[in-house]
Scaffold this active site. Structure first.
Site, PDB file in Angstrom:
ATOM      1  N   CYS A 241     -15.098   5.125  30.179  1.00  0.00           N
ATOM      2  CA  CYS A 241     -14.750   3.756  29.765  1.00  0.00           C
ATOM      3  C   CYS A 241     -15.821   2.812  30.322  1.00  0.00           C
ATOM      4  O   CYS A 241     -15.985   2.706  31.541  1.00  0.00           O
ATOM      5  CB  CYS A 241     -13.365   3.348  30.280  1.00  0.00           C
ATOM      6  SG  CYS A 241     -13.015   1.592  29.997  1.00  0.00           S
TER       7      CYS A 241
ATOM      8  N   HIS B 277      -9.287  -6.420  26.635  1.00  0.00           N
ATOM      9  CA  HIS B 277     -10.145  -7.544  27.035  1.00  0.00           C
ATOM     10  C   HIS B 277      -9.850  -8.736  26.144  1.00  0.00           C
ATOM     11  O   HIS B 277      -9.458  -8.588  24.988  1.00  0.00           O
ATOM     12  CB  HIS B 277     -11.625  -7.156  26.959  1.00  0.00           C
ATOM     13  CG  HIS B 277     -12.042  -6.586  25.642  1.00  0.00           C
ATOM     14  ND1 HIS B 277     -11.791  -5.273  25.300  1.00  0.00           N
ATOM     15  CD2 HIS B 277     -12.652  -7.137  24.580  1.00  0.00           C
ATOM     16  CE1 HIS B 277     -12.246  -5.046  24.082  1.00  0.00           C
ATOM     17  NE2 HIS B 277     -12.773  -6.163  23.609  1.00  0.00           N
TER      18      HIS B 277
HETATM   19  P1  DGP Z   1     -14.103  -5.857  20.830  1.00  0.00           P
HETATM   20  O1  DGP Z   1     -14.697  -5.760  19.435  1.00  0.00           O
HETATM   21  O2  DGP Z   1     -13.032  -6.908  20.888  1.00  0.00           O
HETATM   22  O3  DGP Z   1     -13.663  -4.504  21.353  1.00  0.00           O
HETATM   23  O4  DGP Z   1     -15.296  -6.395  21.733  1.00  0.00           O
HETATM   24  C1  DGP Z   1     -16.013  -5.632  22.651  1.00  0.00           C
HETATM   25  C2  DGP Z   1     -17.070  -6.530  23.233  1.00  0.00           C
HETATM   26  O5  DGP Z   1     -17.616  -5.892  24.368  1.00  0.00           O
HETATM   27  C3  DGP Z   1     -18.246  -6.846  22.309  1.00  0.00           C
HETATM   28  O6  DGP Z   1     -18.281  -8.251  22.056  1.00  0.00           O
HETATM   29  C4  DGP Z   1     -19.478  -6.402  23.063  1.00  0.00           C
HETATM   30  C5  DGP Z   1     -18.976  -6.228  24.472  1.00  0.00           C
HETATM   31  N1  DGP Z   1     -19.604  -5.151  25.206  1.00  0.00           N
HETATM   32  C6  DGP Z   1     -19.669  -3.847  24.853  1.00  0.00           C
HETATM   33  N2  DGP Z   1     -20.312  -3.126  25.786  1.00  0.00           N
HETATM   34  C7  DGP Z   1     -20.649  -4.000  26.772  1.00  0.00           C
HETATM   35  C8  DGP Z   1     -21.322  -3.851  28.014  1.00  0.00           C
HETATM   36  O7  DGP Z   1     -21.761  -2.778  28.425  1.00  0.00           O
HETATM   37  N3  DGP Z   1     -21.512  -4.982  28.743  1.00  0.00           N
HETATM   38  C9  DGP Z   1     -21.041  -6.207  28.333  1.00  0.00           C
HETATM   39  N4  DGP Z   1     -21.261  -7.242  29.129  1.00  0.00           N
HETATM   40  N5  DGP Z   1     -20.383  -6.368  27.176  1.00  0.00           N
HETATM   41  C10 DGP Z   1     -20.200  -5.280  26.397  1.00  0.00           C
END
Ligand code: DGP
Length: 113
Positions: free
Chosen positions: A4, A99
């Site tokens: 995760c 989230h």
């Molecule tokens: P959702 O589509 O609601 O599951 O959004 C997931 C969000 O998580 C997306 O806007 C990009 C963000 N995200 C994915 N991987 C990472 C990461 O490794 N670091 C950060 N800061 N954000 C991430």
């Protein structure tokens, strides 16, 4: 939880730009921002999606309280903002560690696409 990405951020094995943290909740900048301010607010505990939130009412309250605090600290109070949860395939959830997207700093549109 193994594999995760957000658990990795909580544990510090995956880098992130943190903006707020307490013993239960973490807030950090989205890697792919959709607005001038785009912060993800998560519980440190691994909960896959909003479908499991019914079992965690106190923790969900902590997340809302953190969103309120971070929104004010990042200057969103005057103009407003949005707090969004994407759940499941139709909701376009891509990371299965619950989230909430705190988005602001520009005029947003409604309804969502
Ligand atoms: P959702 O589509 O609601 O599951 O959004 C997931 C969000 O998580 C997306 O806007 C990009 C963000 N995200 C994915 N991987 C990472 C990461 O490794 N670091 C950060 N800061 N954000 C991430």
């Amino acid at each position: 939880m193994a594999d995760c990405i957000f658990c990795g951020i909580v544990e510090g094995t995956v880098p992130s730009e943190k903006v707020y943290e307490n013993d239960k909740v973490l807030a950090f900048r989205d890697i792919n921002p959709a607005a001038p301010v785009h912060v993800l607010i998560i519980p440190k505990k691994h909960i896959p999606s909003l479908l499991e939130a019914e079992e965690e009412p106190e923790l969900m309250g902590e997340i809302i309280a953190a969103a309120s605090k971070v929104a004010k600290e990042l200057g969103l109070a005057e103009k407003g903002f949005r707090l969004v949860n994407n759940c499941g395939d139709h909701g376009l959830q891509t990371v299965y560690h619950i989230h909430f997207h705190l988005v602001g700093g520009r005029q947003l549109s409604w309804p969502p696409g």
